[in-house]
Every structure is written in structure tokens, then in C-alpha cells.
Write an enzyme that holds these catalytic residues in place. Structure first.
Site, PDB file in Angstrom:
ATOM      1  CD  GLU A 266      -2.806  -1.112  -0.120  1.00  0.00           C
ATOM      2  OE1 GLU A 266      -3.271  -0.052  -0.575  1.00  0.00           O
ATOM      3  OE2 GLU A 266      -2.963  -2.210  -0.704  1.00  0.00           O
ATOM      4  CD1 TRP A 269      -1.179   0.101  -3.872  1.00  0.00           C
ATOM      5  CD2 TRP A 269      -1.990   1.467  -5.458  1.00  0.00           C
ATOM      6  NE1 TRP A 269      -1.936  -0.647  -4.740  1.00  0.00           N
ATOM      7  CE2 TRP A 269      -2.445   0.160  -5.704  1.00  0.00           C
ATOM      8  CE3 TRP A 269      -2.375   2.497  -6.313  1.00  0.00           C
ATOM      9  CZ2 TRP A 269      -3.270  -0.133  -6.794  1.00  0.00           C
ATOM     10  CZ3 TRP A 269      -3.183   2.206  -7.403  1.00  0.00           C
ATOM     11  CH2 TRP A 269      -3.613   0.890  -7.627  1.00  0.00           C
ATOM     12  CD1 TRP A 297     -18.651  12.806 -18.346  1.00  0.00           C
ATOM     13  CD2 TRP A 297     -19.264  11.178 -16.944  1.00  0.00           C
ATOM     14  NE1 TRP A 297     -17.571  11.956 -18.196  1.00  0.00           N
ATOM     15  CE2 TRP A 297     -17.930  10.947 -17.338  1.00  0.00           C
ATOM     16  CE3 TRP A 297     -19.852  10.272 -16.060  1.00  0.00           C
ATOM     17  CZ2 TRP A 297     -17.180   9.859 -16.892  1.00  0.00           C
ATOM     18  CZ3 TRP A 297     -19.113   9.184 -15.611  1.00  0.00           C
ATOM     19  CH2 TRP A 297     -17.796   8.988 -16.029  1.00  0.00           C
ATOM     20  CG  ASN A 335      -8.813   2.192   0.257  1.00  0.00           C
ATOM     21  OD1 ASN A 335      -8.708   3.066  -0.595  1.00  0.00           O
ATOM     22  ND2 ASN A 335      -8.732   0.898  -0.035  1.00  0.00           N
ATOM     23  CD1 TRP A 353     -14.040  10.487 -14.715  1.00  0.00           C
ATOM     24  CD2 TRP A 353     -12.404  11.318 -13.435  1.00  0.00           C
ATOM     25  NE1 TRP A 353     -13.030  10.905 -15.554  1.00  0.00           N
ATOM     26  CE2 TRP A 353     -12.006  11.417 -14.795  1.00  0.00           C
ATOM     27  CE3 TRP A 353     -11.531  11.773 -12.453  1.00  0.00           C
ATOM     28  CZ2 TRP A 353     -10.777  11.954 -15.184  1.00  0.00           C
ATOM     29  CZ3 TRP A 353     -10.296  12.304 -12.851  1.00  0.00           C
ATOM     30  CH2 TRP A 353      -9.940  12.398 -14.197  1.00  0.00           C
ATOM     31  CD1 TRP A 376     -10.995  10.760  -6.717  1.00  0.00           C
ATOM     32  CD2 TRP A 376     -12.978  10.144  -7.569  1.00  0.00           C
ATOM     33  NE1 TRP A 376     -11.969  11.065  -5.792  1.00  0.00           N
ATOM     34  CE2 TRP A 376     -13.197  10.704  -6.279  1.00  0.00           C
ATOM     35  CE3 TRP A 376     -14.076   9.694  -8.289  1.00  0.00           C
ATOM     36  CZ2 TRP A 376     -14.471  10.807  -5.716  1.00  0.00           C
ATOM     37  CZ3 TRP A 376     -15.350   9.805  -7.722  1.00  0.00           C
ATOM     38  CH2 TRP A 376     -15.528  10.355  -6.462  1.00  0.00           C
TER      39      TRP A 376
HETATM   40  C1  LIG Z   1     -11.569   7.629  -4.830  1.00  0.00           C
HETATM   41  C2  LIG Z   1     -10.338   7.574  -3.951  1.00  0.00           C
HETATM   42  C3  LIG Z   1      -9.625   8.733  -3.685  1.00  0.00           C
HETATM   43  C4  LIG Z   1      -8.470   8.696  -2.887  1.00  0.00           C
HETATM   44  N1  LIG Z   1      -7.796   9.860  -2.637  1.00  0.00           N
HETATM   45  C5  LIG Z   1      -6.663   9.824  -1.888  1.00  0.00           C
HETATM   46  C6  LIG Z   1      -5.946  11.006  -1.612  1.00  0.00           C
HETATM   47  O1  LIG Z   1      -6.288  12.116  -2.062  1.00  0.00           O
HETATM   48  N2  LIG Z   1      -4.845  10.914  -0.815  1.00  0.00           N
HETATM   49  C7  LIG Z   1      -4.409   9.723  -0.319  1.00  0.00           C
HETATM   50  O2  LIG Z   1      -3.395   9.692   0.393  1.00  0.00           O
HETATM   51  N3  LIG Z   1      -5.053   8.571  -0.611  1.00  0.00           N
HETATM   52  C8  LIG Z   1      -6.161   8.582  -1.359  1.00  0.00           C
HETATM   53  N4  LIG Z   1      -6.830   7.416  -1.620  1.00  0.00           N
HETATM   54  C9  LIG Z   1      -6.205   6.126  -1.242  1.00  0.00           C
HETATM   55  C10 LIG Z   1      -6.594   5.551   0.112  1.00  0.00           C
HETATM   56  O3  LIG Z   1      -7.989   5.548   0.272  1.00  0.00           O
HETATM   57  C11 LIG Z   1      -5.973   6.302   1.290  1.00  0.00           C
HETATM   58  O4  LIG Z   1      -4.591   6.461   1.097  1.00  0.00           O
HETATM   59  C12 LIG Z   1      -6.182   5.529   2.594  1.00  0.00           C
HETATM   60  O5  LIG Z   1      -7.547   5.321   2.835  1.00  0.00           O
HETATM   61  C13 LIG Z   1      -5.571   6.295   3.739  1.00  0.00           C
HETATM   62  O6  LIG Z   1      -5.826   5.652   4.958  1.00  0.00           O
HETATM   63  P1  LIG Z   1      -4.661   4.985   5.787  1.00  0.00           P
HETATM   64  O7  LIG Z   1      -3.545   5.954   5.975  1.00  0.00           O
HETATM   65  O8  LIG Z   1      -5.265   4.402   7.013  1.00  0.00           O
HETATM   66  O9  LIG Z   1      -4.180   3.844   4.816  1.00  0.00           O
HETATM   67  P2  LIG Z   1      -3.363   2.489   5.051  1.00  0.00           P
HETATM   68  O10 LIG Z   1      -4.224   1.373   4.574  1.00  0.00           O
HETATM   69  O11 LIG Z   1      -2.864   2.411   6.429  1.00  0.00           O
HETATM   70  O12 LIG Z   1      -2.171   2.622   4.018  1.00  0.00           O
HETATM   71  C14 LIG Z   1      -0.920   3.232   4.347  1.00  0.00           C
HETATM   72  C15 LIG Z   1      -0.592   4.307   3.354  1.00  0.00           C
HETATM   73  O13 LIG Z   1      -0.426   3.775   2.051  1.00  0.00           O
HETATM   74  C16 LIG Z   1      -0.889   4.727   1.095  1.00  0.00           C
HETATM   75  N5  LIG Z   1      -2.019   4.147   0.358  1.00  0.00           N
HETATM   76  C17 LIG Z   1      -2.886   3.207   0.792  1.00  0.00           C
HETATM   77  N6  LIG Z   1      -3.776   2.910  -0.184  1.00  0.00           N
HETATM   78  C18 LIG Z   1      -3.457   3.688  -1.231  1.00  0.00           C
HETATM   79  C19 LIG Z   1      -4.016   3.849  -2.536  1.00  0.00           C
HETATM   80  N7  LIG Z   1      -5.056   3.143  -2.972  1.00  0.00           N
HETATM   81  N8  LIG Z   1      -3.447   4.757  -3.341  1.00  0.00           N
HETATM   82  C20 LIG Z   1      -2.388   5.500  -2.957  1.00  0.00           C
HETATM   83  N9  LIG Z   1      -1.811   5.381  -1.734  1.00  0.00           N
HETATM   84  C21 LIG Z   1      -2.351   4.493  -0.888  1.00  0.00           C
HETATM   85  C22 LIG Z   1      -1.364   5.946   1.864  1.00  0.00           C
HETATM   86  O14 LIG Z   1      -0.313   6.882   1.917  1.00  0.00           O
HETATM   87  C23 LIG Z   1      -1.665   5.368   3.230  1.00  0.00           C
HETATM   88  O15 LIG Z   1      -1.565   6.306   4.280  1.00  0.00           O
HETATM   89  C24 LIG Z   1      -8.011   7.444  -2.388  1.00  0.00           C
HETATM   90  C25 LIG Z   1      -8.746   6.281  -2.663  1.00  0.00           C
HETATM   91  C26 LIG Z   1      -9.892   6.344  -3.427  1.00  0.00           C
HETATM   92  C27 LIG Z   1     -10.640   5.070  -3.707  1.00  0.00           C
END
Ligand SMILES: Cc1cc2nc3c(=O)[nH]c(=O)nc-3n(C[C@H](O)[C@H](O)[C@H](O)COP(=O)(O)OP(=O)(O)OC[C@H]3O[C@@H](n4cnc5c(N)ncnc54)[C@H](O)[C@@H]3O)c2cc1C
Length: 457
Positions: A266, A269, A297, A335, A353, A376
């Protein structure tokens, strides 16, 4: 180009989304060259439409306060200036006689342009990713289109190098340039103060505490991460976005245990999305597959009313409404629920979107150009990856599958008295309270409308 000067003229440390002193390579390099002038520039012009949203500004206030205190504890200061970053920095170079600017490289298109304009005065360092994201490329030198292939390539160079220590002292210049005060910037909301439910502590120390607390949970992460009612994820995203903890620090804190693999992925990512927007800078604005931009749309008054219902958590779909209300109240959303709410906007409501992306940009404390755009587009099925628009998530069954009942009770109090499983779909069970809206559109009807629109492209 970045060699030390004989005379110790000061150097500027340009801080952006790297608001930390630990594992801060730009600071270490600057400190080796002379007295350091740490600078944060509030720049609402260079990013254009992507100026920081309201929730990010709230976070920024706390993060800059903590950083300023940490610098003062080491005999230094944080200089605050406002305006277009390039001219502000050029003026500061002239004003202070500083020899150059040190900074960590960023991947947002406006920062890349600014970095290019600063030319030889700027010395860039890596430090906000596991590896320089635009160096993880296919055999032909292009960006990877799918995460799994990106990960296989990135994995070869992991783990990242161990984190750099925090300097005990930082040499000051003979004279400090003047600084704005943080209060002048009015980053916090007032009248109304919509951030009363933001239960976060910004700053490097808070990031460290949150990361340490998460180390005990990593072994359950793979399963718990999908359950919105549990605190199964790290909630480190705003700390990572603002660079209050480096991914390398976090990686080494978590350790190499096999059960940490999912979490490491993650973290990777972030690298993937930065690499993608480095290769396709307008990814936040244009569909990765241009044919998807011809999708019809919905627009007009009824689409606008539906967009508002989505933003306010009044769609009649409990899991969607819970997520949108969590977002508005706390500046963050789980997430799994981000995926469901995003899919609902795009497929069930057939709304572009980019409308949702913009709303997230304004309301998320972790709003991040690359992460937001790539996720997105992934959910919408418009991106360069293999995810198709025709794959439509079923929010009601997902809500049940991921045990969201307590999550719904917390964020949609009108439904708090309804038992599981009726709480996931009160309409279908005939128990919808009058205070809660009926479904904005039925699932089957929405699905057929979306698929028909996709055929009309
Ligand atoms: C529509 C949509 C929009 C999103 N917009 C953002 C955003 O603007 N900023 C953002 O940081 N994340 C975004 N995310 C990704 C993800 O939802 C969040 O990073 C995550 O929920 C943050 O919670 P956490 O720190 O507890 O994640 P954890 O599950 O603890 O993950 C650890 C870290 O890994 C990174 N990470 C995890 N999942 C993703 C992912 N899918 N994509 C990129 N990095 C990821 C983040 O930095 C996160 O803090 C988005 C997801 C979706 C579906």
C-alpha cells in the site's frame, strides 16, 4: 552543481510536503553547506485550480506550527512567505545572499515546473518515496500502467535505505529575513468552523506516535483493512501526504516480516501514483483512456441536486451516506468506503468523476494530486489500467460483506436503532425512518443507465 561553497553563505531549505526534520535529506545537505534558512511558501497561484483545499489548509496550520516549534528547539526558525514560489524564493536568495535552495523533489506538475524554473539555484533530493518513482519504468522507459507490474519492478530495490538522523542543531544565518505570521494566513476555518470534528494531531511527533501505535496492528492489517467499522488501517495518510514521516522511516519501523507485505504494497501505491502523474501530468483532468471522455455524463439541475445529495450523505444508501458524512466531519474516509462512494457517484449517479475528485480535494486532509487522481480514475474505469467502467460495485451487498453496520450507526444516527442486516438497506426491509431519505435511484435502474451510457460512447 551541489558542492559545498568555501564561504559559508546561508542556504535556503524549501519545505513543501516534507514538513519534518527526521530523514530530511534536503536539510542534511543544506546544513552541510552553511547556515540554513528554512522556508515555507504558501503558494495559491502556481498550482492554479489545484491550490490546497480547505481540509488540507486546516492540517497545514497544525503541521507548520509543530515544525516551527521543532526548529526553534534546535536554534533555528521557520520563515513563512506567501506568493508564487519561484519569485518568492528568487527574492529571498537575493535578500539573504543565500547561495542556493535545497528541497526534496515533488511530482505534482506545478511543482515540477517551479523546480525547472529555479534552474541551477535549486538542488533537489529524494526522500518522499521508497524509490524515485519516475525511475521505476518499463523496459521501454515508460511508466507502468498497472500497479502489480510496478510493484514487481520496485521490489527489486527494496528495502529503502535506512532513515537519516535528525540534526541536533541547525546553524542560523547572521540575520533572519522577515516572516509572515501563521495567523495572518487564516488557514483555519471560522464562521462556520466546519472542522470541529477533525480529531487529528498534525506534525512530525504525532506522525511518529501514530506509526508506532500501528506497528502492533500490522499483522492483522490484511484482513482488518477492509472493515470500515474497525481501526484496521494506519490513518497515516495525512502525515505521509505532508511528509511528516518519510516512507523509508515507516518501512523500517514496520520491519520486513512477511505479514507486513500487504502494508508495504500500500505504501508503494504512493510511489506508483507519483510515477504516473510524472509521466501524465494532466491525469487529474483528462481520462487516461481518451475514449472515456466521450461518455455522456449527466449534467443540469437534476444532476446537480444528486451531486449535492452525495456530498451531504443523503443518497438513501446507508454505506455511501456514512462515508460522505465521515469525510465531511473528520476530513478522512476509510479506503473501502472511498471506493464505494466514488463508484456510486460515477456509475449510480452517472456524474463525471472529476466532480467527485474535486470534492475530495477540498474535503480530505490527505488530498494528494497523484493518489486522488489515480484512485478516482481506477474506480471510474477511465484510467490507463485495466479496470473497466462496466464493472459496477453493489454498495448494499458490499456494506453487508464488510460488516459496516456499526460504521453506519456511527455516521448515520437516523439509522442507529436498526438491526443488522436491515441497516444496510432499510428500504428493502421496510424499516426506513421518515427522517432518512429514500434511495436516490434503485441499484438495478442505475446499473442499466450506466451500462447504456457506456454503450453510447
Ligand atoms: C476515490 C479515492 C480517492 C483517494 N484519494 C486519496 C488522496 O487524495 N490521498 C491519499 O493519500 N489517498 C487517497 N486514496 C487512497 C486511500 O484511500 C488512502 O490512502 C487511505 O484510505 C488512507 O488511509 P490509511 O492511511 O489508514 O491507509 P493504510 O491502509 O494504512 O495505508 C498506508 C498508506 O499507504 C498509502 N495508500 C494506501 N492505499 C493507497 C491507494 N489506494 N493509493 C495511494 N496510496 C495508498 C497511503 O499513503 C496510506 O496512508 C483514495 C482512494 C480512493 C478510492
Amino acid at each position: 552543481m551541489c558542492v559545498a561553497q568555501v564561504m559559508p553563505s546561508p542556504v535556503l531549505l524549501w519545505l513543501r510536503q516534507d514538513l519534518r526534520l527526521r530523514d530530511q535529506p534536503a536539510l542534511i545537505a543544506a546544513a552541510e553547506q552553511g547556515p540554513v534558512i528554512p522556508v515555507y511558501v504558501l503558494d495559491d497561484e502556481t498550482p492554479g485550480e489545484w491550490r490546497m483545499g480547505g481540509a488540507q489548509r486546516w492540517w497545514l496550520h497544525g503541521s507548520l506550527s509543530r515544525l516551527s516549534e521543532a526548529l526553534e528547539a534546535r536554534g533555528s526558525r521557520l520563515i513563512l512567505r506567501r506568493g508564487p514560489a519561484v519569485s518568492v524564493l528568487q527574492n529571498l536568495l537575493a535578500e539573504t545572499g543565500a547561495s542556493r535552495v535545497h528541497a526534496i523533489r515533488h511530482y505534482e506538475p506545478w511543482w515540477r515546473d517551479a523546480e525547472a524554473k529555479l534552474g541551477e539555484a535549486l538542488c533537489l533530493h529524494e526522500g518522499n518515496h521508497l524509490r524515485r518513482p519516475d525511475s521505476v519504468t518499463t523496459g521501454c522507459g515508460g511508466a507502468y500502467r498497472v500497479f502489480s507490474a510496478f510493484w514487481r519492478a520496485l521490489e527489486q530495490s527494496l528495502p529503502p535505505a535506512g532513515p537519516l538522523p535528525m540534526p541536533a542543531t541547525i546553524a542560523s544565518p547572521d540575520a533572519w529575513p522577515v516572516s509572515d505570521t501563521l495567523e495572518d494566513w487564516a488557514l483555519l476555518p471560522h464562521a462556520p468552523d466546519w472542522a470541529t470534528g477533525f480529531d487529528w494531531q498534525a506534525g512530525e511527533d504525532a506522525a511518529d506516535i501514530a506509526a508506532r501505535a500501528f506497528t502492533d496492528k500490522v499483522s492483522q492489517y490484511e484482513n482488518a483493512r477492509n472493515l470500515p467499522a474497525e481501526q484496521g488501517t494506519s490513518r497515516l495518510s495525512p502525515h505521509l501526504h505532508f511528509g511528516e514521516i518519510s516512507p523509508a522511516t515507516l518501512w523500517h519501523m514496520i520491519g520486513p516480516a512477511p505479514e507486513a507485505l500487504k502494508f508495504h504494497k500500500e505504501l508503494a501505491w504512493r510511489d506508483f501514483t507519483s510515477g504516473l502523474v510524472a509521466a501524465m501530468p494532466d491525469y487529474a483532468e483528462r481520462a487516461g483512456r481518451p475514449a472515456m471522455d466521450t461518455l455522456p455524463w449527466r449534467t443540469g439541475a437534476s444532476a446537480q441536486a444528486d451531486l449535492r445529495a452525495w456530498q451531504r450523505g443523503m443518497t438513501g444508501y446507508p454505506i455511501v451516506d456514512a462515508g460522505m458524512r465521515q469525510l465531511w466531519t473528520t476530513g478522512w474516509m476509510h479506503n473501502r468506503v472511498r471506493m464505494l462512494t466514488a463508484s456510486f457517484l460515477v456509475k449510480h449517479l452517472l456524474i463525471d468523476w472529476r466532480e467527485g475528485e474535486r470534492w475530495f480535494w477540498d474535503t480530505l486532509v490527505d488530498a494528494d494530486y497523484g493518489n486522488n487522481a489515480v484512485n478516482w480514475q481506477w474506480v471510474a474505469g477511465t484510467g490507463i489500467d485495466a479496470n473497466m467502467f462496466s464493472r459496477i460495485m453493489a454498495p448494499l451487498s458490499q456494506s453487508e460483506k464488510f460488516d459496516a453496520d456499526d460504521y453506519i450507526r456511527r455516521w448515520v444516527p437516523e439509522l442507529a436503532g436498526i438491526a443488522d442486516p436491515a441497516i444496510h438497506d432499510p428500504d428493502a426491509h421496510g424499516v426506513r425512518p421518515s427522517a432518512y431519505p429514500a434511495k436516490i435511484i434503485g441499484h438495478r435502474e442505475a446499473r442499466e443507465r450506466a451500462l447504456a451510457a457506456n454503450r453510447r460512447r
